[in-house]
Design an enzyme around this catalytic site. Sequence first.
Site, PDB file in Angstrom:
ATOM      1  N   PHE A 162       0.826  -1.200   0.000  1.00 33.74           N
ATOM      2  CA  PHE A 162       0.000   0.000   0.000  1.00 33.74           C
ATOM      3  C   PHE A 162       0.862   1.253   0.000  1.00 33.74           C
ATOM      4  CE2 PHE A 162      -2.591   3.303   1.947  1.00 33.74           C
ATOM      5  CZ  PHE A 162      -3.790   3.160   1.285  1.00 33.74           C
ATOM      6  N   LYS A 213      -0.444   4.512   7.686  1.00 38.14           N
ATOM      7  CA  LYS A 213      -0.138   3.949   6.362  1.00 38.14           C
ATOM      8  C   LYS A 213      -0.544   4.959   5.302  1.00 38.14           C
ATOM      9  CE  LYS A 213      -1.331  -0.275   5.406  1.00 38.14           C
ATOM     10  NZ  LYS A 213      -2.079  -1.560   5.323  1.00 38.14           N
ATOM     11  N   ASP A 243      -5.336 -12.717   2.772  1.00 39.61           N
ATOM     12  CA  ASP A 243      -3.895 -12.476   2.693  1.00 39.61           C
ATOM     13  C   ASP A 243      -3.231 -12.749   4.042  1.00 39.61           C
ATOM     14  OD1 ASP A 243      -1.548 -11.904   1.366  1.00 39.61           O
ATOM     15  OD2 ASP A 243      -1.708  -9.735   1.634  1.00 39.61           O
TER      16      ASP A 243
END
Length: 841
Positions: free
Chosen positions: A511, A528, A624
């Site tokens: 990301f 993030k 994931d």
Amino acid sequence: MEKRHFREIPYSFSSLLFLLHFLSLQLPSSAYTRPEEYFISCGSDTNISSAGRTFTGDSSSGISLSFTFKGQSSTVKDSNRSTKTPSLYQTARLFRENSFYEFEISTSGTYLLRLHFFAFSSPDNLSAAHFDVSASGFSLLKNFTLQTSSSIPLIEEFFLSISIGKFSLNFMPQGSSSFAFVNALEVFLAPEDFIPNDAPHISRAGRSSNNSYEGIRSEALQTIHRINVGGSNLTPDNDTLWRYWVPDDSYLYNPVTAKNSTFHPDRPNYLEGINEYIAPDLVYQTAKEMNIDGNRTSNTFNVSWSFNVSKNARHFVRVHFCDIISQSLGVLRFNLFIFSNYSILIDPYDKTGQLAAPFYIDFVVDSDDSGLVNFSIGPRADSDEKTAFLNGLEILQIVGESGSVSRKHEPNKTPIFIVVGSVIGGIGLSCILAVVICLCLRCRKPKTVENWEWSPRPVRRGGSSQNRMPEGSVIGSRVPDLNLGLKISFAEIQFATNNFDVKMIVGKGGFGLVFRGTLRNGMKVAVKRSEPGSGQGLSEFQTEIMVLSKIRHRHLVSLIGYCDEMSEMILVYEFMEKGALRDHLYNLALPSLSWTQRLEICIGAAKGLHYLHRGAAGGFIHRDVKSTNILLDEELVAKVADFGLSRLGPPDQTHVSTGVKGTFGYLDPDYFRTQQLTEKSDVYSFGVVLLEVLCARPAINTLLPREQVNLAEWGIICKNKGTLEQIVDPSIKSQINLSSLRKFAEIAEKCLQECSADRPPMGDVQWYLEYALQLQQTGIEREPHEDSATDASAMLALPNIQRFASFSMSAEKDDMPILREDSANIWASEVFSQLRIDDAR
């Protein structure tokens, strides 16, 4: 490069949809002969022969030229005159102001336009050129410059529809000190109907639009990829239209799944009747087919290719087939996949009626914001031969509709009464629309979180490449207003991260960068921040917010807030002091985790995943699971993170139809084969994590011998051979109780079963892990043949947990799902000033 769930178009519909399209597969007119103009050697005073073409020097004297160029220009020649540089690229024409070549077109149709560029050594430094190129109202090249490191010529190829008359090719330098140049030009008529006017339309991520895309010939096409699948490089000497074809090997997603095949001379002469201009016979004489060998237990896999393309653009795609691998007619049928959700049946005999006969299929395919287009071939259950093949592939970007570049024109004189009438009519229509909109707004009911269906908002593209989002910005918020109270201002995040100080960076993922931050009240957070070109984009950003805004659990990382201002995509989480589990397994600078600590971490992660599957509102599948997505807090409490790929999957639903996504080494093989996602896919990935924890080695290590590369396969082999103890992390070997090790290995093996139906639910995995921990703590030793899971005395020693055959959950306070419509709002002034957050920790 999007695979694996596909949706076949019903035959009743597809027969209507593709009928007209497949009629275009008949060969273009055989009367076409290769033209002799226009081929121009720019800046040259002599004619040059190259691959069967004669390039006329545009500086030739005494020759009547059928084209002209206008504007200030000069010629430049290679000062080195290297014998290694082809003559065509030893001269160029240089433009210091807007200039153009003008051609006389005598036949309307689709034309090929090629621009040749090579920055040879000269006082003008051709690498510094910066310019635009346009033609027929299309902006063909924008802010074009040639890389200084380029040691081979660059050829830009376009297909344009040109009418009878004068055709201008414009070169426009960008900046007062810049210039434009070109080494050679090709403008010639393509075969009739070479480009169809319509083709089936596949929208983003492979969702069929259920109709055809029309008007292809009215747009400009730029060649991006031209691939000779299974073959070698083909040059203009091998191609009737002087095209280049490159091998496919570098585009293969997993090279071991495919092998090259070639045409056998003893086969029927399939070249009879083929039109040589669609593709060279050398393209149809080679192919990639499924690599089915003795080491494979089944052939239920796909061969996939991934290609870089422009983001959120439209592409014309031509796929070439020729069955050179079948021994008899009608025995081979297979699927062609585009992205994740679209597939089409390929039946060579149905298309051609004979063996080893070439054919092709055209599509219009939209790319998404990943900048990748994926193609796959895979077997069908109803085919006698369980294999698939591909011979060639072409991808051309659709530049845009005619008129994208303004043209000079005389203003139209419109009668005044028409103008007045149009204004009055427009005002009246606006009033009617305003009334309708107001009525709709008054009747519309607000949606709640639970019944709201998430869908990405359209992104308007444009702007500078220096923006945070390189292809443009979102008009308005990226995330619809969910009344979550989770939005955080960009200024607040700048304060928390000291304006994104590089010293605050603690990691980097698909990301983007992850920063450590401190809020105004002293609370530590992880920030993030996405970056241009990152592997994840808007869809993952929205999914992460959706999932984490609906769940809360002690073993799931909590979302504090998000920011989508000024084209930013930022997520703010609780800060996990100890970082990722992976770091504690491989980083020798960190203290080694004890066996007991590892078991407790695995139990915590299992609890989080179990809650995600069954306890969360609606139920989610993570998709994931891996050691980098299991984070540890200051007390080494495990929390599952990174929900950008998660999908909604209710417990009463057998599977979710979705494109295959995940990480190699952790990817469920059953999910990969069937394209059907279930919670058992997370169970498989978690089984790989269990072996990682036990062995302290990566899921994939290509430096090891072949049989040891894949940890999941190697671990099962060692367990079956009874040599599992040999691959246990040496730092914990002496700590492990053998009974605990056996139970742990048994759990991992159950998770890694080939068939998803044979794997236990995550609740059972959690229970088994707690039992393995109990065996470790009590020091109970058992014989290998004993079934410890059914031992009554051992069951009594376990924590007070209710266990059911296929569903179990620890009764913890944090396991309770959040029903946001009914839950009370909590003021969080101690977290953010003037910021209200519901249930965020």
